[in-house]
Write a protein that holds these residues in place. Sequence first.
Motif, mmCIF file in Angstrom:
data_model
loop_
_atom_site.group_PDB
_atom_site.id
_atom_site.type_symbol
_atom_site.label_atom_id
_atom_site.label_comp_id
_atom_site.label_asym_id
_atom_site.label_seq_id
_atom_site.Cartn_x
_atom_site.Cartn_y
_atom_site.Cartn_z
ATOM 1 N N GLU A 212 55.290 65.365 20.182
ATOM 2 C CA GLU A 212 55.095 64.248 19.248
ATOM 3 C C GLU A 212 55.210 64.701 17.794
ATOM 4 O O GLU A 212 55.209 65.896 17.486
ATOM 5 C CB GLU A 212 53.741 63.596 19.524
ATOM 6 N N CYS A 213 55.293 63.729 16.904
ATOM 7 C CA CYS A 213 55.585 63.987 15.495
ATOM 8 C C CYS A 213 54.558 64.941 14.885
ATOM 9 O O CYS A 213 53.347 64.790 15.077
ATOM 10 C CB CYS A 213 55.608 62.664 14.737
ATOM 11 N N LYS A 214 55.052 65.901 14.125
ATOM 12 C CA LYS A 214 54.211 67.016 13.669
ATOM 13 C C LYS A 214 54.820 67.602 12.412
ATOM 14 O O LYS A 214 56.019 67.434 12.154
ATOM 15 C CB LYS A 214 54.175 68.050 14.796
ATOM 16 N N SER A 215 54.008 68.297 11.639
ATOM 17 C CA SER A 215 54.525 68.967 10.453
ATOM 18 C C SER A 215 53.592 70.110 10.094
ATOM 19 O O SER A 215 52.448 70.167 10.554
ATOM 20 C CB SER A 215 54.626 67.989 9.273
ATOM 21 N N VAL A 216 54.082 71.017 9.287
ATOM 22 C CA VAL A 216 53.246 72.107 8.792
ATOM 23 C C VAL A 216 53.802 72.581 7.450
ATOM 24 O O VAL A 216 55.022 72.653 7.268
ATOM 25 C CB VAL A 216 53.165 73.263 9.806
ATOM 26 N N VAL A 217 52.880 72.844 6.526
ATOM 27 C CA VAL A 217 53.281 73.453 5.256
ATOM 28 C C VAL A 217 53.457 74.953 5.504
ATOM 29 O O VAL A 217 52.555 75.608 6.037
ATOM 30 C CB VAL A 217 52.212 73.202 4.172
ATOM 31 N N THR A 218 54.622 75.481 5.141
ATOM 32 C CA THR A 218 54.869 76.914 5.356
ATOM 33 C C THR A 218 54.687 77.718 4.070
ATOM 34 O O THR A 218 54.470 78.920 4.121
ATOM 35 C CB THR A 218 56.285 77.128 5.920
ATOM 36 N N THR A 219 54.798 77.038 2.916
ATOM 37 C CA THR A 219 54.558 77.678 1.613
ATOM 38 C C THR A 219 53.769 76.738 0.732
ATOM 39 O O THR A 219 54.268 75.640 0.461
ATOM 40 C CB THR A 219 55.881 78.003 0.888
ATOM 41 N N PRO A 220 52.541 77.082 0.297
ATOM 42 C CA PRO A 220 51.807 78.284 0.694
ATOM 43 C C PRO A 220 51.146 78.055 2.036
ATOM 44 O O PRO A 220 50.837 76.915 2.391
ATOM 45 C CB PRO A 220 50.769 78.429 -0.417
ATOM 46 N N SER A 221 50.879 79.143 2.765
ATOM 47 C CA SER A 221 50.244 79.001 4.073
ATOM 48 C C SER A 221 49.347 80.195 4.345
ATOM 49 O O SER A 221 49.344 81.172 3.584
ATOM 50 C CB SER A 221 51.314 78.832 5.152
ATOM 51 N N GLY A 222 48.600 80.089 5.417
ATOM 52 C CA GLY A 222 47.558 81.060 5.748
ATOM 53 C C GLY A 222 48.037 82.503 5.707
ATOM 54 O O GLY A 222 49.133 82.816 6.146
ATOM 55 N N GLY A 223 47.184 83.362 5.165
ATOM 56 C CA GLY A 223 47.504 84.786 5.124
ATOM 57 C C GLY A 223 48.366 85.178 3.948
ATOM 58 O O GLY A 223 48.784 86.326 3.842
ATOM 59 N N GLN A 224 48.613 84.212 3.052
ATOM 60 C CA GLN A 224 49.375 84.525 1.845
ATOM 61 C C GLN A 224 48.433 84.573 0.652
ATOM 62 O O GLN A 224 47.314 84.057 0.710
ATOM 63 C CB GLN A 224 50.461 83.468 1.604
#
Lengths: 402, 402, 231, 231
Positions: A276-288
Amino acid sequence: ASAAATTAIAQQREGDPAILELPEHSKGLGKPVVTDGYGKPSQYERNVQRRRSPGLTQTAQASVSFAPLQSLFGIVTPSGLHFERHHQGWWDVDPSKHRLMLNGLLKTPMVFTMDDIMRLPSVSRFHFIECGANTGMEWGNVAVPTCQYTHGMLSCSEFTGVPLITLLEMAGADLKQGRFVLAEGADGSSMTRTIPMSLVKSGEVLVAYGQNGEMLRPENGYPLRLVVPGVQGVSWVKYLRRIELGDQPWATKDEVIHYVDLMPDGTHRQYTSIQECKSVVTTPSGGQVLLDKGHYTITGLAWSGRGKVKRVDVSVDGGRNWRTARLQDPVMSKCLTRFSLDWAWDGKPAIIQSRAIDETGYVQPLKRQLREVRGTRSIYHNNAIQSWLVQESGEVGNVHLA
Amino acid sequence: ASAAATTAIAQQREGDPAILELPEHSKGLGKPVVTDGYGKPSQYERNVQRRRSPGLTQTAQASVSFAPLQSLFGIVTPSGLHFERHHQGWWDVDPSKHRLMLNGLLKTPMVFTMDDIMRLPSVSRFHFIECGANTGMEWGNVAVPTCQYTHGMLSCSEFTGVPLITLLEMAGADLKQGRFVLAEGADGSSMTRTIPMSLVKSGEVLVAYGQNGEMLRPENGYPLRLVVPGVQGVSWVKYLRRIELGDQPWATKDEVIHYVDLMPDGTHRQYTSIQECKSVVTTPSGGQVLLDKGHYTITGLAWSGRGKVKRVDVSVDGGRNWRTARLQDPVMSKCLTRFSLDWAWDGKPAIIQSRAIDETGYVQPLKRQLREVRGTRSIYHNNAIQSWLVQESGEVGNVHLA
Amino acid sequence: QRFPGIGRPATPAEVAAWDIDVRPDFKGLPKGQGSVSQGEKIWETKCASCHGVFGESNEVFNPLVGGTTDDDVRTGRVATLKRNDYPGRTTLMKVAYVSTLWDYINRAMPWNAPKSLTTNEVYAVTAYMLNLARIVPDDFVISDANIAEVQKRMPNRNGMNTSHAMWPGDEFAKGVKPDVKAAACMANCAAETKVASSLPDHARNAHGNLAEQNRLVGPQRGVATTTPPKP
Amino acid sequence: QRFPGIGRPATPAEVAAWDIDVRPDFKGLPKGQGSVSQGEKIWETKCASCHGVFGESNEVFNPLVGGTTDDDVRTGRVATLKRNDYPGRTTLMKVAYVSTLWDYINRAMPWNAPKSLTTNEVYAVTAYMLNLARIVPDDFVISDANIAEVQKRMPNRNGMNTSHAMWPGDEFAKGVKPDVKAAACMANCAAETKVASSLPDHARNAHGNLAEQNRLVGPQRGVATTTPPKP
Ligand code: HEC
Ligand code: HEC
Ligand SMILES: [Ca+2]
Ligand SMILES: [Ca+2]
Ligand SMILES: [Ca+2]
Ligand SMILES: [Ca+2]
Ligand SMILES: [Ca+2]
Ligand SMILES: [Ca+2]
Ligand SMILES: [Co+2]
Ligand SMILES: [Co+2]
């Protein structure tokens, strides 16, 4: 302060040594063409690798490696970084000896060589593939630090292959009685999955050999895999050796024991296939860690197993207020879509989220909304909104909100 | 005949050993995940390599390697197979020490680090890149055997970067006076090219770091190159270190001595930049041999430096009759477009050609039509229709017609 | 013929060699049989090293056996699945169809030597696994003739559900709408902005040094997780 | 400021370090000078190994010098370029601007040690090259002061044309249409179907064995060019 000022003035007069002292490569002769007949990334890109999540699986052959989403651009996943999911290890299969058989509810059971398949009319389409277990570690609590591990069972390629319906028609398929196909691989697990004929008939399901312009990689099913757009990766059977047309589903291990979603009432949803519909921010993201205050471009990926992404909103205050992000065209069906939004970081804590909406109107849910319906033991199909906490130090962490 | 019949019957009862005797990979445990943190193609794909054309250049650092178009699918060129063109060799530049300078007709000359550039709003676009000399060996006579050598200075990638206009605006560019920019590389040749501000202003020209989801490859300008859609490759300056805004063109070596088109009247066309509409059939193509009569899918690539491909026609009788091919969507501007057409080969000689038409209405010319205007000494910008002769033996050859 | 010269009919021997799947209605199941005690021997030599003598090991995979009761065998619903405090889920707690077990063992097990078992051996180990969970008695001989009866005792045979919107067709259920419904509020939304969960400090470096898992240039670096966070 | 925190002003020293380009109007040309005889010495130690003592070598690159006449120096058009039977084209036959030579030598030559020449050395080798083509006399000293006069003697200074449709803007010429015009006939077209040129037999294997340059499976194989064609 005066020493610093002097340095500043000196530097103003002089400048950056990386400019003033010409680098070696501006003053010499470089390497020849075809140093590598098949090239590889820069030595400085060595941190960009697929990785295992320690302790996630008990073996390395029934396991997964995650794509480094935090370091990728655009929508194409380089094939060398495509996530891996094997159930009984991967093989480099000799394509001249590989065969595809069609049997079941059809006039003539048939055999195709790779030569045969590659002579047929093909299509090339950009599609994402996501493991049904992607983000599965995060149903309950925060378990992993970076978007490589939270969302990295996700990749996107240009796949080239023959619509499965073409092959079925060649074999005289009974398209009335035949409501399901079984796809079977040639690896040790001879991976099997039931695929709906409704999707096959739409022409979307491909018997694919091409990935990003070249052949599939061995880890991804060389020389032949099924492409089932919008559907979880385990259905994209690798090393595809057989297609059977039938009137009933097969209840194979990976659709009724393994990739099943446990509901709060104790029942298992079987055959849950669509991502199903999904998204994620890759910049900035965890561990950065952000280097400085000032302008940043928040960017990430959105996708839907039901069609095109219509809109992505981004929040930097943990979901209180949202702005609509830019979408990079072409926006394609069942394909990753890159979104981005400008952001001036003032150095204060911020919680960054993205929320995707697809062309059916489906809105990506909050973790809470997902858990309200499905509880926390579902493992599969966690498509909740991801939150990244930017701390004053610039360090970004994976957090769940409540 | 009776022996053959017996064999045929036995085979009918028995079948293909590749099916009857299960392969090793169906009966064993395969390799673990992350066998390669960055994967590579199958061992059986070893023939798919970029290659030099023997004798074409006198050195290997001022030289070219050709992409194996005959073996590629769809439109994306795997970065490891991207064609190479170096003038003074290639380098693996340390990105932390790489700088981009802007100077000339602007308020503040500026310096950007890679960190700076990668923080700015970026776009990701699919574009072809073609060397102006592609097909240059074929102005007069047939010189090379395969489409790797006739057309392989051509590749297509998803490029990610910052529109150059964004950077110019940040530096307070004088957009009235500034009619040209100079782009300069950091390699030994410090390659320079004049770029029109009209194209820069359109937002199409990118300062790019991403290629097919990862960073540019060192051979293609890591960590920064200019992307100049529709324009010949030599203008896509690699290892980009400087942009100068000016009111006049620079007449650099590669735009007024080298990449110049000699006309029949003895004048040189300078600054010939656009790659005009062109196409080539890649399957079947020169140096291949068809295995059998029967169905084939003729397929190939079409592109135009002026925008989108509108139509591609295919002939199998040397240009007497044409059929319009299928175009794979999405058809993107200044990007490769894959076309295909069904063909039943009857085993007789056939001459296969493709002819592309772009959205401006420009029609890809015959060799004769091109030569009538430009003669045979132009070297660059040979976009004539390619002919492949399929012989009765199945062998396919590169031919020119008259 | 739309595509002359492409593909050929499969011979009966070829289809037989590959057409090994077994469906819930037992279509595809070859004739044969195997006893619990035969299965025990095979299990101990060929399966126990990975799955444990009682199918209880989780060293290479989740336990296969455990967590089901005689009551579950009667009702066809595994009761512990309703308990949120019971974390483990064995194969026999989840599996609804005996055919699924038979088919999978036949095609894929033993993991390092798949397809090495005879048909009767597959029957036998299946019987042994079912016996471990008291689905069949100690002296049971499972066969193609009685397997449908065994199916009626599978502990979770009634624990499945195919009526959801996550199957891309109407083969199982028509017109089901997605179960999770969210709205796209844009401003002053009722949001939870308290951090409820984050990675515990001791897990900071559990995935390796993140500084080495991010590019050396760009808008940010990877966090050096070998040292504690900066204040 | 639209993008706070990104980029910084370049220092004058930085701009000076990199801003080396020289345009046809000599913008960017540093002050300096060099004589033909100084140039000859530099040429012989630093250039001749690749380009030949008289710029005539084609061992690593096309010859730099040759094919121009005193008449060309007068007219600014290299006459041999009009001859279709004259295959070679040296750099001095093609180059329209002396600035192009100066700029390129300054940035890129010697090939294996670019940017190692002093400004005066660049003037000197430029003078030497021009002298080889009798554009400047033996005792000539070229400098920033007289280079504009030299430009007036470049043999192909009038041999260029920027009025074409292959520049993506109107900076050089407005509204020029593409020069080659074809029509898309679909049926019974007037086509030349006689093979006028094909690869000669002796070149069959000149690019290596094509069987090894095609995939091992697919609609076709690569031709085995180590053996003669089948009839
Ligand atoms: C070398 C180790 C090994 C041996 C020996 C082995 N297995 Fe397995 N087994 C595994 C692994 C690993 C998996 C999980 C595979 C996957 O991830 O798809 C598995 C999965 C299974 C499953 C499916 C469980 C589920 O919930 O999906 C069954 C049933 C099974 N094994 C039965 C057997 C039987 C019966 C034998 C002996 C005949 C056997 N195994 C021998 C390692 C082994
Ligand atoms: C090690 C070999 C080598 C040496 C030494 C060398 N060159 Fe070159 N030169 C080349 C090559 C190779 C090229 C072509 C580069 C390219 O393809 O862009 C070239 C190109 C040129 C060109 C441009 C020609 C054209 O038509 O584009 C000029 C002018 C030139 N060299 C002058 C010089 C001068 C002056 C020196 C000495 C100061 C010098 N070269 C030393 C190898 C050399
Ligand atoms: Ca999967
Ligand atoms: Ca080029
Ligand atoms: Ca055939
Ligand atoms: Ca079957
Ligand atoms: Ca800064
Ligand atoms: Ca300048
Ligand atoms: Co699994
Ligand atoms: Co060149």
